[in-house]
Design a protein around this motif. Structure first.
Motif, PDB file in Angstrom:
ATOM      1  N   PRO A 150       0.834  -1.216   0.000  1.00 30.30           N
ATOM      2  CA  PRO A 150       0.000   0.000   0.000  1.00 30.30           C
ATOM      3  C   PRO A 150       0.863   1.258   0.000  1.00 30.30           C
ATOM      4  CG  PRO A 150       0.161  -0.872   2.216  1.00 30.30           C
ATOM      5  CD  PRO A 150       0.895  -1.851   1.337  1.00 30.30           C
ATOM      6  N   THR A 151       0.279   2.336  -0.468  1.00 25.55           N
ATOM      7  CA  THR A 151       0.921   3.649  -0.384  1.00 25.55           C
ATOM      8  C   THR A 151       0.222   4.438   0.708  1.00 25.55           C
ATOM      9  OG1 THR A 151       1.482   3.619  -2.738  1.00 25.55           O
ATOM     10  CG2 THR A 151       1.485   5.769  -1.615  1.00 25.55           C
ATOM     11  N   ILE A 152       0.945   4.741   1.781  1.00 27.56           N
ATOM     12  CA  ILE A 152       0.389   5.431   2.938  1.00 27.56           C
ATOM     13  C   ILE A 152       1.180   6.709   3.180  1.00 27.56           C
ATOM     14  CG2 ILE A 152      -0.111   5.274   5.407  1.00 27.56           C
ATOM     15  CD1 ILE A 152      -0.316   2.247   5.056  1.00 27.56           C
ATOM     16  N   ASN A 153       0.492   7.829   3.198  1.00 29.39           N
ATOM     17  CA  ASN A 153       1.129   9.141   3.376  1.00 29.39           C
ATOM     18  C   ASN A 153       2.231   9.364   2.342  1.00 29.39           C
ATOM     19  OD1 ASN A 153      -0.489   9.724   5.620  1.00 29.39           O
ATOM     20  ND2 ASN A 153       0.951   8.743   7.025  1.00 29.39           N
ATOM     21  N   GLY A 154       1.961   8.922   1.123  1.00 31.31           N
ATOM     22  CA  GLY A 154       2.912   9.140   0.039  1.00 31.31           C
ATOM     23  C   GLY A 154       4.077   8.173   0.013  1.00 31.31           C
ATOM     24  N   GLU A 155       4.119   7.226   0.924  1.00 32.13           N
ATOM     25  CA  GLU A 155       5.230   6.273   0.989  1.00 32.13           C
ATOM     26  C   GLU A 155       4.726   4.865   0.692  1.00 32.13           C
ATOM     27  OE1 GLU A 155       8.684   4.728   4.132  1.00 32.13           O
ATOM     28  OE2 GLU A 155       7.192   6.221   4.742  1.00 32.13           O
ATOM     29  N   LYS A 188      -7.801   1.857   5.115  1.00 33.33           N
ATOM     30  CA  LYS A 188      -8.375   1.266   3.907  1.00 33.33           C
ATOM     31  C   LYS A 188      -7.288   0.953   2.880  1.00 33.33           C
ATOM     32  CE  LYS A 188     -11.801   2.085   0.277  1.00 33.33           C
ATOM     33  NZ  LYS A 188     -12.837   3.007  -0.240  1.00 33.33           N
ATOM     34  N   GLU A 189      -6.301   1.842   2.758  1.00 31.88           N
ATOM     35  CA  GLU A 189      -5.246   1.646   1.764  1.00 31.88           C
ATOM     36  C   GLU A 189      -4.506   0.326   1.987  1.00 31.88           C
ATOM     37  OE1 GLU A 189      -5.758   6.066   2.409  1.00 31.88           O
ATOM     38  OE2 GLU A 189      -5.713   4.250   3.616  1.00 31.88           O
ATOM     39  N   TYR A 190      -4.400  -0.060   3.243  1.00 31.44           N
ATOM     40  CA  TYR A 190      -3.697  -1.292   3.610  1.00 31.44           C
ATOM     41  C   TYR A 190      -4.638  -2.495   3.630  1.00 31.44           C
ATOM     42  CZ  TYR A 190      -2.408  -4.616   7.335  1.00 31.44           C
ATOM     43  OH  TYR A 190      -2.207  -5.741   8.090  1.00 31.44           O
ATOM     44  N   ALA A 191      -5.750  -2.390   4.349  1.00 23.34           N
ATOM     45  CA  ALA A 191      -6.637  -3.536   4.577  1.00 23.34           C
ATOM     46  C   ALA A 191      -7.341  -3.993   3.306  1.00 23.34           C
ATOM     47  CB  ALA A 191      -7.662  -3.193   5.652  1.00 23.34           C
ATOM     48  N   SER A 192      -7.694  -3.066   2.424  1.00 24.84           N
ATOM     49  CA  SER A 192      -8.420  -3.457   1.213  1.00 24.84           C
ATOM     50  C   SER A 192      -7.579  -4.374   0.332  1.00 24.84           C
ATOM     51  CB  SER A 192      -8.839  -2.214   0.431  1.00 24.84           C
ATOM     52  OG  SER A 192      -7.706  -1.463   0.028  1.00 24.84           O
ATOM     53  N   LEU A 193      -6.269  -4.172   0.308  1.00 25.61           N
ATOM     54  CA  LEU A 193      -5.394  -5.024  -0.502  1.00 25.61           C
ATOM     55  C   LEU A 193      -5.362  -6.451   0.045  1.00 25.61           C
ATOM     56  CD1 LEU A 193      -2.381  -2.609  -1.139  1.00 25.61           C
ATOM     57  CD2 LEU A 193      -4.360  -3.065  -2.601  1.00 25.61           C
ATOM     58  N   ILE A 194      -5.381  -6.583   1.373  1.00 18.66           N
ATOM     59  CA  ILE A 194      -5.390  -7.913   1.986  1.00 18.66           C
ATOM     60  C   ILE A 194      -6.719  -8.610   1.716  1.00 18.66           C
ATOM     61  CG2 ILE A 194      -5.290  -9.160   4.181  1.00 18.66           C
ATOM     62  CD1 ILE A 194      -3.393  -7.018   5.192  1.00 18.66           C
ATOM     63  N   ARG A 208     -17.230  -4.143   3.769  1.00 16.69           N
ATOM     64  CA  ARG A 208     -15.946  -3.859   4.397  1.00 16.69           C
ATOM     65  C   ARG A 208     -16.022  -2.519   5.127  1.00 16.69           C
ATOM     66  NH1 ARG A 208     -11.641  -5.022  -0.564  1.00 16.69           N
ATOM     67  NH2 ARG A 208     -12.328  -7.156  -1.088  1.00 16.69           N
ATOM     68  N   LEU A 209     -15.602  -2.513   6.373  1.00 17.75           N
ATOM     69  CA  LEU A 209     -15.549  -1.286   7.170  1.00 17.75           C
ATOM     70  C   LEU A 209     -14.125  -1.110   7.673  1.00 17.75           C
ATOM     71  CD1 LEU A 209     -18.806  -1.726   9.286  1.00 17.75           C
ATOM     72  CD2 LEU A 209     -18.511  -0.309   7.239  1.00 17.75           C
ATOM     73  N   TYR A 210     -13.633   0.141   7.593  1.00 20.33           N
ATOM     74  CA  TYR A 210     -12.241   0.405   7.937  1.00 20.33           C
ATOM     75  C   TYR A 210     -12.154   1.360   9.123  1.00 20.33           C
ATOM     76  CZ  TYR A 210     -11.749  -1.565   3.241  1.00 20.33           C
ATOM     77  OH  TYR A 210     -11.844  -2.379   2.134  1.00 20.33           O
ATOM     78  N   ARG A 211     -10.968   1.914   9.331  1.00 22.63           N
ATOM     79  CA  ARG A 211     -10.724   2.767  10.498  1.00 22.63           C
ATOM     80  C   ARG A 211     -11.660   3.959  10.568  1.00 22.63           C
ATOM     81  NH1 ARG A 211      -4.651   4.538  11.856  1.00 22.63           N
ATOM     82  NH2 ARG A 211      -4.576   2.253  12.103  1.00 22.63           N
ATOM     83  N   ASP A 212     -12.042   4.488   9.410  1.00 18.37           N
ATOM     84  CA  ASP A 212     -12.904   5.673   9.434  1.00 18.37           C
ATOM     85  C   ASP A 212     -14.317   5.360   9.916  1.00 18.37           C
ATOM     86  OD1 ASP A 212     -13.673   4.222   7.254  1.00 18.37           O
ATOM     87  OD2 ASP A 212     -13.541   5.866   5.799  1.00 18.37           O
ATOM     88  N   SER A 213     -14.629   4.073  10.129  1.00 15.48           N
ATOM     89  CA  SER A 213     -15.926   3.697  10.691  1.00 15.48           C
ATOM     90  C   SER A 213     -15.835   3.422  12.190  1.00 15.48           C
ATOM     91  CB  SER A 213     -16.455   2.445   9.979  1.00 15.48           C
ATOM     92  OG  SER A 213     -16.688   2.706   8.610  1.00 15.48           O
TER      93      SER A 213
END
Length: 303
Positions: A150-155, A188-194, A208-213
């Protein structure tokens, strides 16, 4: 006749203003002397007061959150003192207390889950990390099943994912009779790939529910099931973290955290539970019985 010159001492309020003035503002007292606060400080205070009013107005819209204190304490969940319902007066002030103890992460933007096709269908909320899988960033571990980047905070990051033994069979078995919702505190950027790897066709996981939920309380992510549009009597959540189900502990099936034990059998035990729980109208009763049986099994092992 020479006029008499009298040296006047500044008032206490003026001295205070001069002393504090280097900090950029003067703190008015309970009964401030009019004109004591400099105009620049007044504008700052007015801006702060306006912001505070907006924050209070926002949080005042939040619903009350009630929970069982004794159950949460048994699970190791620290109850914020300002959220306890010790008396009616405290309950009536719940929205005001919530503003200082609970930070909502885009929760107002999260809609309830779509309506069920069959009202009689039960719902399983599943955690991801340490419940269905374990992941680790660089350096790579000795054992892993696949990699997500995943790409998180541009990394761009590497995560090495190890599936819990039996996870594929578990998801297939429960998806045939239950609505399966993955509810993770991961991004979501990380968990959705898994999840794309665990359920590539989307046939097993309904939502699917992520951290923003989640709701954030004292640095902990809490999964509140009350706003999901589901009858809580027909809902269960499986999670390794007691903090996650702090609002609905009576709906929770705790599971031991998974790291790298390839002899782990926890998901196999849960398959048997979900096969038998259909005899119960409510999931809470089934969860209560399962917890009693699990406790009895642990006591036998200790003897």
């Amino acid at each position: 006749m020479v006029p008499r010159i009298v040296k006047r001492t500044p008032t206490k309020c003026i001295r205070d203003c001069r002393r504090i003035g280097s900090r950029g503002h003067c703190r008015p007292r309970r009964s401030p002397i009019k004109g004591c606060v400099p105009s620049s400080a007044s504008s700052v205070l007015a801006s702060i007061n306006k912001s505070l009013r907006r924050i209070f107005k926002f949080f005042s819209k939040l619903a009350r959150i009630t929970t069982s204190n004794s159950s949460l304490c048994k699970k190791g969940f620290k109850i914020p003192s300002k959220l306890s319902d010790e008396n009616e007066e405290a309950t009536a002030a719940a929205p005001r207390r919530l503003a200082s103890t609970c930070k909502v992460l885009a929760f107002e933007d999260v809609s309830a889950l779509p309506s069920l096709d069959s009202p009689s269908k039960k719902t399983i909320f599943l955690d991801l990390d340490e419940t269905l899988i374990h992941s680790k960033s660089d350096p790579p571990p000795e054992k892993f099943d696949f990699i997500v980047r995943p790409t998180i905070n541009g990394e761009r990051l590497n995560f090495y994912v190890l599936k819990r033994p039996g996870v594929d069979k578990f998801l297939q078995a429960i998806s045939e009779r239950f609505e399966v919702v993955i509810f993770t505190a991961g991004l979501k950027e990380y968990a959705s790939l898994i999840l794309d790897r665990l359920d590539p066709t989307g046939a097993m996981v309904s939502h699917r529910l992520y951290r923003d939920s989640c709701r954030e309380m004292e640095g902990k992510f809490v999964k509140d099931l009350s706003g999901m549009g589901r009858d809580l009597k027909r809902v269960v959540i499986v999670d390794d973290n007691p903090n996650a189900y702090g609002f609905q502990p009576e709906n929770a099936l705790p599971i031991a955290p998974f790291i790298d034990d390839l002899k782990d059998v926890e998901l196999g035990k849960l398959i048997k539970f979900f096969e038998e729980c259909e005899e119960f109208d409510g999931m809470r009763e089934a969860v209560r019985l399962y917890s009693l049986l699990e406790g009895e099994d642990h006591r036998k092992l200790l003897l």
